[in-house]
Design an enzyme around this catalytic site. Sequence first.
Site, PDB file in Angstrom:
ATOM      1  N   GLU A 112       0.784  -1.223   0.000  1.00 49.92           N
ATOM      2  CA  GLU A 112       0.000   0.000   0.000  1.00 49.92           C
ATOM      3  C   GLU A 112       0.826   1.289   0.000  1.00 49.92           C
ATOM      4  O   GLU A 112       0.771   2.094   0.935  1.00 49.92           O
ATOM      5  CB  GLU A 112      -0.987   0.012   1.170  1.00 49.92           C
ATOM      6  CG  GLU A 112      -1.994  -1.119   1.109  1.00 49.92           C
ATOM      7  CD  GLU A 112      -3.078  -1.048   2.161  1.00 49.92           C
ATOM      8  OE1 GLU A 112      -4.125  -1.685   1.969  1.00 49.92           O
ATOM      9  OE2 GLU A 112      -2.873  -0.348   3.185  1.00 49.92           O
TER      10      GLU A 112
ATOM     11  N   GLU B  60      -7.169  -7.220  -1.368  1.00 49.00           N
ATOM     12  CA  GLU B  60      -7.654  -7.105   0.011  1.00 49.00           C
ATOM     13  C   GLU B  60      -9.035  -6.485   0.008  1.00 49.00           C
ATOM     14  O   GLU B  60      -9.278  -5.502  -0.684  1.00 49.00           O
ATOM     15  CB  GLU B  60      -6.736  -6.219   0.866  1.00 49.00           C
ATOM     16  CG  GLU B  60      -5.380  -6.792   1.199  1.00 49.00           C
ATOM     17  CD  GLU B  60      -4.634  -5.914   2.206  1.00 49.00           C
ATOM     18  OE1 GLU B  60      -5.291  -5.172   2.975  1.00 49.00           O
ATOM     19  OE2 GLU B  60      -3.392  -5.973   2.222  1.00 49.00           O
TER      20      GLU B  60
END
Length: 354
Positions: free
Chosen positions: A205, A322
């Site tokens: 991320e 995710e």
Amino acid sequence: MSLSHRAGYVVGVLITLLALVCQARVHSHGQFVRTEGTRFVVHGSDFVFNGFNSYWMMHVAAEPSERHKVWNTFWEAAGAGLSVCQTWAFSDGGDRALQISPGVYDERVFQELDFVISEASRTGIRLILSFVNNFKDYGGRPRYVEWARNAGVLNVNGEDDFYTNPTMKEYYKNHVKKVTARLNTVTKIAYKDDPTIMAWELMNEPRCQADSSGRMVNGWVQEMASFVKCLDNKHLLEIGMEGFYGDSMPEKKVNNPGYQVGTDFITNNLIKEIDFTTIHAYPDIWLSGQNDSAQMAFMQRWMEIHSIDSNRILKKPLVLAEFGKSNKDFGHSLGARDQYLITVYESMNKFERT
């Protein structure tokens, strides 16, 4: 997502979004996973997978009393038909650190990563291994900044210097070299030669407050993607992005949850060394003030627009890497969570058919 936010989540189902229907699991670990257009393939056949995130594998394996959790997880996942696991090939400083300080590694912990890879191979599960974290959990970018400052590196003003500072970039490259060249003490196969590893991930991320446009991160991705591929051109490579749009196509920023995070889904993934795209989705955090219906509508749009853009613009496979729904949400119930997950899966099947 940082670990403080992960608590309470059903997180991390890795799902190929452009080709959902899989007739059979592929176990041939003698073959590397490749991409052909928007498809994953193994030995010429489509490789379509459901998977899971267990970032903690190496960390847990480094505690002898907890080591059994690794093989238990792999065997249970394999039994449920899951065939890909995303986990971390880093732990920078702190408890059970893999990299104690720049270039200094704990061989005992490295052997536990060897063990994780060998157990994945035994159970027919492939791995996506991440090189570093954006957040402070397990070190991440903040640890690299700390190391640089402790070494007396000048002009280190904050975490976003990670993307441009030559010393921190060298720290990162040295870690990539160390991991990819590692000879597994269990399997006797170098990581760069092991088909059990499906792909490398540049960072979990990536975000950048100093440049919301995505250009600073783009420069770093280009440099590091080229570097990884020079070391290892056998494995796939992805960035680790959540999917936020940047300035390259301003009209697409309306799909963001009201803000940017310094990445650009289009330009970052157009880099030729990047083999497939990823998105993450946590609408109950990103849109915390909105109701379940609005959050679900966002989730469906988020999947749809990235599916379209990966297919038509980027021409690369997309993985929903995710997503989840926290049991700490106000009014949480198992029924609401299950309905959310069912709706996500149904939406993905719809996108695949269209």
